[in-house]
Scaffold this motif. Structure first.
Motif, short mmCIF file in Angstrom:
data_model
loop_
_atom_site.label_atom_id
_atom_site.label_comp_id
_atom_site.label_asym_id
_atom_site.label_seq_id
_atom_site.Cartn_x
_atom_site.Cartn_y
_atom_site.Cartn_z
N TRP A 172 1.22 -1.22 -0.31
CA TRP A 172 -0.35 0.03 -0.03
C TRP A 172 1.11 1.35 0.19
N ASP A 173 1.64 1.47 0.58
CA ASP A 173 2.64 2.44 1.27
C ASP A 173 2.45 3.32 -0.27
N PHE A 174 3.51 4.61 -0.27
CA PHE A 174 3.58 5.50 -0.92
C PHE A 174 5.82 5.39 -0.36
N GLU A 189 2.56 1.92 13.99
CA GLU A 189 2.44 2.96 13.94
C GLU A 189 1.84 3.79 14.83
N GLU A 190 1.24 5.11 14.39
CA GLU A 190 0.82 6.23 15.37
C GLU A 190 0.20 6.82 14.37
N MET A 191 -1.21 8.18 15.84
CA MET A 191 -2.66 8.37 15.62
C MET A 191 -1.80 10.10 15.09
N THR A 192 -0.71 10.73 14.64
CA THR A 192 0.54 11.78 14.45
C THR A 192 -0.97 13.02 14.46
N LYS A 249 -0.15 19.82 15.66
CA LYS A 249 0.20 20.45 17.46
C LYS A 249 -0.25 22.43 16.52
N THR A 250 -0.29 22.72 15.64
CA THR A 250 -0.67 23.51 15.31
C THR A 250 -1.95 24.00 15.52
N TYR A 251 -2.80 22.64 14.68
CA TYR A 251 -4.70 22.99 14.63
C TYR A 251 -5.13 22.30 15.67
N GLY A 252 -4.40 21.02 15.72
CA GLY A 252 -5.23 19.61 16.44
C GLY A 252 -5.62 19.18 15.73
N PHE A 253 -5.11 18.99 14.72
CA PHE A 253 -5.75 18.01 13.02
C PHE A 253 -4.91 16.43 12.89
N ALA A 254 -5.61 15.75 13.65
CA ALA A 254 -4.96 14.58 13.55
C ALA A 254 -4.82 13.67 11.96
N LEU A 255 -4.00 13.72 11.69
CA LEU A 255 -3.38 13.30 10.54
C LEU A 255 -3.39 12.10 9.59
N ASP A 273 -3.11 5.96 5.88
CA ASP A 273 -1.65 6.72 6.28
C ASP A 273 -1.63 6.24 7.96
N TYR A 274 -2.20 5.21 8.60
CA TYR A 274 -2.07 4.38 9.80
C TYR A 274 -1.56 2.72 9.41
#
Lengths: 331, 173, 754
Positions: free
Chosen positions: A240-242, C663-666, C669-675, C681-682
């Motif tokens: 999957w990963d880019f 694994e991480e949910m980043t 830190k500027t806006y508090g948006f979970a990326l 992406d997970y």
């Protein structure tokens, strides 16, 4: 996903004709692995979705006396399964093996892979950034995360790295890209096709294809017998990963010397990145280790990484070193 | 497959801008006449219109494989396949592998090896394995893993899945 | 404790009972449920990390032809929910990007999605805070009136537990070490995004939900909606994975119920993957400072841990992981005489933290696994010696239960065997031939130990066994199958007691209307023991009744009877026999039933122990870490079903790999948006990222279980990540103290080394 009208076209002429009239409201549908995800996230809400899969003549692979032709609707799996993609063109197979996942390879197309948009999570999750109508790239602010998806060679407004694996392979193969529009067809090189994202006529453009044009085929010329290549993709997961950093290297190895060497990097710049300085160091030279090392350094001499992606320079140097050494071993 | 529809420009045809489109889908060997909106994925049509719930929605983002079905024998993600694009093709869902009490050897192997824990990834995983086994040859463990690389499992750690697939391979060949 | 040398079912790798349904794809998960006239609802979520909702204008939503009901904060009961009572069903305040704002139910999903866009909400943005340490400062923006530090203040921790005296312990040490570590938000990442279907018929509320705790959800629904608990039913039979992530009440259940009450129709809410990733909760991330001292022989004289934990926007699961993580130092390392554990849990404007597989033990076990490795190196001894000397042994008192309970001793400990078997299997410190490495690759080995509850939780579980007229036995139990296939091992236990083959044992489960109570839920690795013992006792009671009835029926002495294969025979006259079925009919004719029921309490003296030995290969040029092998010995007391048990161990180990490396949910830190909101992406490991995992089953025979078993779903995970990170150090001399150990961190560490 918003409603849309599904557009059927049997010929390139019909497809282009439709785009001429409705280019502002139309998105193209090939394998769907990019556009449909964007539509699910409401990033794109086209009124029309023009299906290219039934357009005559766009899918297929042909060998002839001048090289190989790959239609833009040829799937990644088609390339992997084709006995025609052999010899020098084997670079394409090595690249295609590492694209996404099997299910995506079964429907994803060559054209779609080249024209795919960036995958930066700020953009894809609808967060306000330059692509989405904002003014800046949040990834490079002090609180932002620019580890995985951002360029290390700077950029204009959008700093996300170009994700296409095939683009760097085709760049290394010096491929020609044919684009068809109302006025006929024209040919571009990959770096002309992918100059980095621009805002034109109020729209974001990831490719230099006008709204009424369709990418129709890739052509790669004949390569000498001693043509050698190497592809590598550095990523966290093996599916999957880019590419965090991707590399495609190709050249002719004859009489202990490289010629027509091309080094293309992915995942490191806002467009597929040719390492011209590194190529110069090796061109018409024997690829000895200190020359390879000099090339690996030169490839990143212009790097200007952001706060968190300096490590891509280290990985990049390693990939350049290894790819060039592999070329030497193959000689 | 060609559809009738309003012609707008040249000979390109627009269908489904409003209302639904009448299509036929060939699912597990049966023809289903359906009224679909163009935006509906094959996944949605299978689950909500046809009522075949075995195909699962794990992410709707082409990133997990729970929605895998076979389209003309190839594993694809039904979440990013428009129902319209599945016309004229043979669709096999997990339900298509069993007939009454009889199940496919790959299903039997998965069951006996404990390769289904929560079971949510299982239909997609089995179909990807089935597609591999349908091809000629004797894939080794690595090739099995490559074929299943588009199916995420969170429960099993994959080991029982590979064992089950290898065992089926040995039984079949 | 009984041992059964002629056991027929226990200890056998019986094919899991739901396996055939799962491979056919015929299991009905909550997301597969369709009821007549059902509506589909979607939740509007906040784009701001912290804001007051000034006004919600829903006129256009109401005008949408397919919309049948909507809810905003004005429509909800003013009864707070959640363990901390810090949530209402909806509020006029949002506390993270993704927080629930309003919801709409429509005839179909597309319409619900369209209708969401028609809400007009005016927000008054407030200052937000994203880091727990910043949230603890006096000038930090407050999420709740009582302050950001939950049940505490900057001078009073949320939880503290101590024994002995740290200062004197440190003084007695030859070597003192102080380190700071951090762990990340990890998603449980169940493959099934959660779903609930709520149906209010005017009198009763019925809810089907992806939950591990139907009884608790039932009670909370009753409490918040002011209904008699009998008028609420919660059903969860098979759930597509949980790992602790579906372990509490979530707003969406109440939102769906309210929409059903308003519309008079069943309402379904299916989370999409984004909501599943950030809209429930993730493993608590911590910053953990550890200070410890040891003597030259490896005896740890003092251990002090200070945690600062990110609770996120609300406690959507529970605070318990923060406190019971202390079991790692206090139970696993019980022989350390002076221990202080203090934890500050702070609210921030981020997704919620909560308990995920290992429930605090994974995080603290990770950090102590790194610390002990560093301490061992500082002293100059093998970490195995540190583990051997400082860990709990049989007969040791569990001081963390004082003063509530004293003189409680650990019930069974198989740690030593885990260490010897694991070390042998990996070739620990042995010079054995290994695969050839590339020039830039380095091989390393690391180890760590772990523990988690083997019979955890805080409330009892019940079970009931009935003998039916067809001669089969049915076990009624509260256990939801979210991947552990516990129905199988429970049936094995019942079948063993009743002398029946598997085909003659069935079970019903996961329905509060007809199954026994269990407020704790299918968590805390408790099912095998707590529900198991209840099931076994219930079976024994039913068996006694069978024998008593048989003695009447056959006119034989109670002690002259024997059971085999569903028949009761008179031992002195084997022709005299009666089947279970005939007895059940006989009982029915007298207006009786052959039934047994029992409950069992969880037990704080039962722990499952584990170790992990990892072999990694690190590329020093790219920082890439590849795990080639994990040896994961686990003391499970007794393997009831080796097949399903090994499946749990291997699955847990791979989750440990993900926790360690990818694994991480980043958070921005500027806006508090979970990326990491898109699943690609997970980074949960794919099949190609999977190392060779070798599970080793160690059996210490837990005395409190008739078959010697204890829970084993969580203990395997705890030591895996620290073993991997310790192996990275062994390979390249870099200590990664922040999870996950991604290539950028490895390269940064190598650069610092020079």
């Amino acid at each position: 996903m918003s409603r849309f009208g599904y557009v059927q076209a049997d010929s390139l002429e019909d497809a282009v004709g439709f785009l001429q009239a409705y280019r502002e409201e139309t998105a193209l549908l090939a394998g769907g692995t990019d556009i449909l995800l964007r539509m699910k996230s409401r990033l794109d809400r086209p009124k029309y979705l023009l299906n290219l899969k039934d357009v005559f003549g766009l899918r297929g692979i042909k060998r002839n006396e001048s090289g190989i032709e790959i239609g833009s609707l040829t799937t990644i799996s088609d390339i992997l399964d084709s006995p025609l993609v052999a010899g020098a063109y084997g670079l394409l197979k090595d690249t295609c093996k590492e694209i996404a996942s099997p299910q995506i390879r079964n429907v994803g197309t060559v054209g779609g892979n080249l024209c795919q948009q960036v995958w930066c999570p700020y953009y894809r999750n609808g967060f306000l950034c330059w692509l989405n109508g904002g003014k800046i790239c949040p990834a490079v602010l002090r609180g932002g995360d620019n580890r995985w998806y951002q360029s290390i060679f700077g950029g204009d407004r959008c700093l996300a790295a170009h994700p296409s694996d095939l683009a760097i392979a085709l760049l290394a193969l010096d491929a020609d890209v044919e684009v068809c529009g109302p006025g006929g067809s024209r040919t571009l090189k990959v770096d002309q096709l992918l100059p980095g994202v621009k805002r034109e006529e109020g729209r974001i453009r990831f490719v230099s294809i006008r709204g009424d044009e369709i990418l129709s085929k890739i052509t790669i010329g004949l390569k000498p017998d001693r043509f050698r290549y190497k592809y590598a993709k550095f990523r966290l997961r093996r599916s999957w990963d880019f590419a965090i950093v991707g590399i495609a290297v190709a050249g002719t190895m004859e009489n202990g010397v490289c010629s027509n060497i091309r080094i293309a990097l992915g995942g490191v710049a806002t467009k597929p990145y040719r390492c011209i300085e590194a190529e110069k160091i090796l061109e018409c030279q024997p690829p000895e280790s200190d020359r390879i090392e000099a090339a690996a350094q030169a490839a990143f001499a212009k790097a200007r990484p952001f706060s968190q992606n300096q490590f891509k320079v280290d990985i990049g140097r390693a990939l350049v070193r290894r790819a060039l050494s592999a070329l030497r071993l193959d000689a | 497959m060609k559809m009738q529809g309003a012609q707008i420009s040249g000979k390109a045809r627009v269908i489904g801008l409003e209302g639904t489109v009448k299509i036929e889908l060939n699912i597990n060997g049966e023809i289903y006449p359906l009224d679909v909106e163009p935006r509906w994925s094959l996944l949605k049509v299978l689950r909500d219109l046809v009522g075949l719930k075995g195909t699962k929605k794990g992410c709707d983002q082409a990133s997990c494989g729970s929605c895998t079905v076979l389209l003309n024998g190839l594993p694809i993600y039904s979440c990013i396949t428009l129902a319209l694009d599945a016309m004229g093709k043979d669709i096999i869902t997990i339900e298509g592998l069993s007939q009454g009490d009889k199940i496919d050897p790959i299903q039997e192997s998965f069951a006996r090896h404990g390769a289904a824990q929560c079971g949510f990834c299982t239909p997609g995983m089995i179909l990807s394995a089935k597609a591999l086994l349908n091809k000629a040859g004797r894939p080794d463990e690595n090739e099995i893993a490559e074929a299943l690389a588009g199916n995420l499992c969170r429960c099993t750690g994959y080991s029982s899945i590979i064992k089950a697939t290898l065992e089926t391979l040995h039984r079949l060949r | 404790m009984e041992m059964h040398p002629s056991e027929k079912l226990v200890g056998k790798s019986v094919t899991p009972v739901m396996a055939y349904d799962k491979v056919r794809g015929s299991v009905e998960y909550p997301s597969d449920i369709t009821l007549p006239d059902m509506l589909y609802a979607k939740i509007l979520r906040s784009p701001y990390p912290h804001a007051k909702i000034v006004k919600i204008c829903s006129e256009e939503v109401e005008r949408h032809a397919k919309v049948k009901a909507l809810v905003t904060y004005r429509d909800v009961p003013q009864i707070p929910m959640g363990q901390m009572r810090d949530m209402y069903v909806l509020e006029d305040r949002v506390r993270f990007i993704g927080d629930e704002v309003a919801a709409v139910a429509a005839e179909d999903e597309d319409s619900a999605e369209e209708a969401l866009q028609l809400f007009k909400v005016s927000y008054e943005p407030l200052k937000a805070v994203f880091d727990p340490e910043e949230a603890m400062r006096p000038d930090a923006p407050l999420l709740y009136p009582d302050g950001n530090i939950i049940r505490g203040s900057s001078s009073k921790p949320t939880f503290v537990l101590q024994k002995g005296d740290i200062e004197s312990g440190l003084k007695a040490a030859d070597v003192v070490l102080e380190r700071t570590y951090s762990t990340q938000f990890q998603s449980p990442l169940a493959m099934e995004p959660r779903c609930c279907v709520a149906n209010w018929d005017g009198k009763r509320l019925e809810v089907w939900e992806s939950t591990q705790r139907p009884s608790y959800v039932r009670d909370e629904l009753a409490r918040v909606f002011n209904l008699a608990p009998d008028n609420v039913r919660v059903v969860a039979k098979v759930v597509g994975g949980a790992f602790g992530g579906k372990n509490f009440v979530q707003r969406y259940t109440f939102i769906a119920s309210l929409l059903s009450m308003k519309s008079g129709r069943p309402v379904k809410i299916s989370f999409d993957r984004r909501e599943e990733l950030i809209g429930a909760y993730l493993r608590y991330p911590h910053k953990i400072c550890v200070k410890g001292g040891a003597t030259h022989d490896g005896r740890v004289t003092a251990l002090y841990l200070k945690l600062v934990s990110n609770a996120g926007n609300a406690v959507r699961e529970s605070l318990t992981p923060i406190s019971i993580a202390s079991r790692i130092p206090f139970v696993l390392y019980a022989r350390i005489p002076n221990i202080k554990y203090e934890a500050y849990a702070a609210y921030t404007n981020t997704p919620s933290g909560g308990g995920v597989r290992g429930y605090g033990g994974t995080e603290v076990g990770h950090v102590l696994g790194l610390f002990m490795d560093e301490l061992a190196e500082e002293i100059g001894i093998d970490p195995l010696e540190v583990y051997t000397v400082n860990t709990v042994k049989m007969g040791d008192e569990l001081s963390h239960l004082a003063p509530r309970a004293t003189n409680v001793k650990v019930s069974s400990v198989g740690l030593a065997e885990c260490l010897t078997k694991g070390a042998a299997a990996i070739g620990w410190r042995a010079s054995v031939p290994k695969s050839v490495l590339a020039v830039s690759e380095r091989r390393g080995f690391g180890c760590a130990i772990g523990l988690w509850t083997g019979a955890g939780g805080s409330t009892p579980s019940g079970a009931q066994v009935d003998v039916l007229e067809d001669g089969s036995v049915i076990l009624s139990n509260p256990v939801v199958d979210h991947g552990g296939e516990q129905q199988t091992e429970l049936r094995q236990m019942v079948g063993e007691v009743m002398g029946l083959p598997m085909e003659k044992v069935t079970s019903i489960w996961g329905d509060t209307d007809c199954c026994p109570e269990d407020l704790t839920g299918v968590v805390a690795s408790r099912t095998t023991l707590v529900v198991g013992v209840a099931a076994i006792s219930a079976s024994q009671e039913a068996k006694k009744k069978l024998l008593r009835l048989a003695s009447e029926y056959l006119q034989a002495d109670f002690d002259d009877l024997g059971i085999e294969e569903g028949l009761i025979r008179v031992r002195s006259n084997r022709d005299l026999k009666v089947s279970f079925g005939e007895l059940a009919k006989y009982a029915a004719s007298r207006g009786e039933s052959i039934t047994g029921s029992s409950t069992c309490q969880p037990n704080d003296s039962i722990y499952s122990f584990s170790a992990a030995f990892a072999e990694v290969i690190v590329d020093v040029e790219t920082g890439l870490v590849r795990v080639s092998k994990i040896v994961n010995p686990v003391d499970v007391g007794r393997a009831i079903n080796p097949l399903t048990l090994e499946g749990q161990i291997v699955g847990a180990a791979l989750q440990g790999c993900g926790y360690a490396l990818t694994e991480e949910m980043t958070l921005d830190k500027t806006y508090g948006f979970a990326l990491n909101q898109q699943l690609y992406d997970y980074k949960s490991p794919s099949i190609l990222d999977c190392p060779e995992i070798i599970p080793i089953v160690v059996e210490s025979y837990e005395p409190l279980h008739p078959f010697g078993a204890k829970g084993a779903a969580e203990a395997p995970m705890v030591p895996v990540a620290p073993a991997i990170v310790n192996a990275i150090y062994d390979a390249v001399g870099v200590r990664i103290r922040d999870l996950p150990a991604t290539p950028d961190k490895v390269l940064a560490g190598l650069r610092r080394k020079g």
